[in-house]
Design an enzyme around this catalytic site. Structure first.
Site, short mmCIF file in Angstrom:
data_model
loop_
_atom_site.label_atom_id
_atom_site.label_comp_id
_atom_site.label_asym_id
_atom_site.label_seq_id
_atom_site.Cartn_x
_atom_site.Cartn_y
_atom_site.Cartn_z
CD GLN A 104 18.88 71.60 52.26
OE1 GLN A 104 18.62 71.97 53.40
NE2 GLN A 104 19.69 72.26 51.43
CG HIS A 106 17.33 68.43 57.40
ND1 HIS A 106 18.55 68.94 57.00
CD2 HIS A 106 16.41 69.37 57.08
CE1 HIS A 106 18.36 70.14 56.47
NE2 HIS A 106 17.08 70.42 56.50
CD GLU A 124 14.26 72.53 57.65
OE1 GLU A 124 15.29 72.84 58.25
OE2 GLU A 124 14.19 72.45 56.41
CG HIS A 182 13.73 69.98 52.44
ND1 HIS A 182 14.20 68.92 53.18
CD2 HIS A 182 14.41 71.07 52.89
CE1 HIS A 182 15.12 69.35 54.03
NE2 HIS A 182 15.27 70.66 53.87
NE ARG A 202 25.29 71.74 50.29
CZ ARG A 202 26.48 71.85 50.85
NH1 ARG A 202 27.40 70.92 50.63
NH2 ARG A 202 26.78 72.87 51.62
#
Length: 334
Positions: A104, A106, A124, A182, A202
């Site tokens: 996936q 972001h 994150e 990642h 995804r």
């Protein structure tokens, strides 16, 4: 009903929301006593005001209320760094990866603002609490590729040959910037701190079937819009230094413009004084107990007991508190 006139800046426990994603296991219930009726239990959203998984206050005068409602009524709990937003800027999770997560990526804030109805992007950080001997994570591409090559790899099931796989071990820290392809690999138990966002694109999900009998949706076009397709170096673990004081040791783990994270080790078993802890007017702090147990004393003989897996919210400008016990925390602030 939230009492807006009740200004008690005391620490309080949080009760998480659970997620039963197909790749999850049992450790969050078995090892952390979450008591959530889900099998598997893949994630617990420990400190969250995101509508997809709201934390509930589990002690004190606000017990039973959603954290989001209390922070709306008492933005001063957030501190000056975040009060203008009246929104918690972070989301903290436990993640139990029994199987591999999807590959996936972001988006950053600008892309999410433009394409996801004004939502936040997602930066994150992962702290590895435990990992099996052969645990790995996917971190970017091993060499540069173009969009058509990646699309073909997805269609033919050969994407994995382009992905960089990195071994992981207990106590590792990883920064996942927006755009980084990642995935957490099977056998990793992770504490994650991130922006307050639930946007995941995804790229690949190993053609797995979910509990409804369908393949989970992919978001290939958006993922490739934001993905860094350049080959990148494998992440290295930075040298970390523990700073000691009586009954406590702290080490810096990570800082970005959204949050900062430290690891705090408390052990007051052999000293008479408890460890003092305080927040400033600038920011709240969240203490995520990864191991051990103990108690926090504050106010007039008030006591809050914590155990492995508990999450404690300490409002900005909190009352003076003291910690007693033997425990390991992630300490998160903004």
């Amino acid at each position: 009903m939230i009492n807006k006139n009740l200004h008690l800046n005391n620490p309080f426990l949080l009760k998480p929301a659970g997620k039963d994603y197909l790749w999850g296991g049992r450790r969050l219930n078995d090892d952390f006593s979450k008591g959530i009726d889900m099998t598997p239990l893949a994630e617990t959203w420990e400190c969250s005001t995101h509508p997809d998984g709201l934390s509930i206050i589990n002690s004190g005068v606000h017990k039973g209320a959603f954290l989001s409602d209390v922070l709306q009524a008492h933005p001063e709990y957030l501190g000056l760094h975040s009060m203008s937003q009246k929104e918690l800027p972070i989301l903290i999770k436990f993640i139990d990866a029994k199987d591999d997560l999807s590959v996936q990526v972001h988006p950053d804030d600008a892309y999410a603002m433009a394409h996801e109805k004004g939502a936040n992007g997602k930066t994150e950080m992962w702290y590895v609490m435990d990992a099996s001997k052969d645990a790995k994570l996917i971190y970017g591409l091993s060499h540069t590729a173009d969009k058509e090559t990646i699309k073909k790899g997805i269609e033919e099931g050969t994407l994995e040959k382009y992905l960089q796989k990195v071994p992981v071990k207990k106590n590792d820290v990883f920064s996942i910037e927006p755009g980084t392809i990642h995935a957490i690999g099977a056998g990793a138990l992770i504490a994650e701190v991130q922006e307050n966002s639930n946007i995941t694109y995804r790229l690949y999900d190993y053609d797995r079937i979910d509990k409804t009998g369908h393949k989970r949706a992919l978001h290939i076009e958006k993922a490739l819009d934001v993905a860094n397709l350049n080959g990148i170096e494998a992440p290295r673990q930075n040298l970390r230094v523990l700073k000691y004081q009586p009954g406590c040791a702290v080490e810096f783990l990570y800082r970005c413009k959204y949050f900062q994270v430290e690891r705090m080790l408390v052990n007051t078993e052999r000293i008479r004084e408890m460890v003092p802890f305080a927040t400033t007017e600038l920011s709240f702090e969240v203490l995520l107990c990864m191991d051990g147990c103990g108690s926090i004393s504050f106010g007039k003989n008030e006591m809050l007991h914590f155990f492995r897996g508990d999450c404690i919210f300490v409002p900005a400008s909190s009352v003076s508190i003291k910690i007693h016990g033997s425990a390991q925390f992630l300490k998160v602030g903004c």
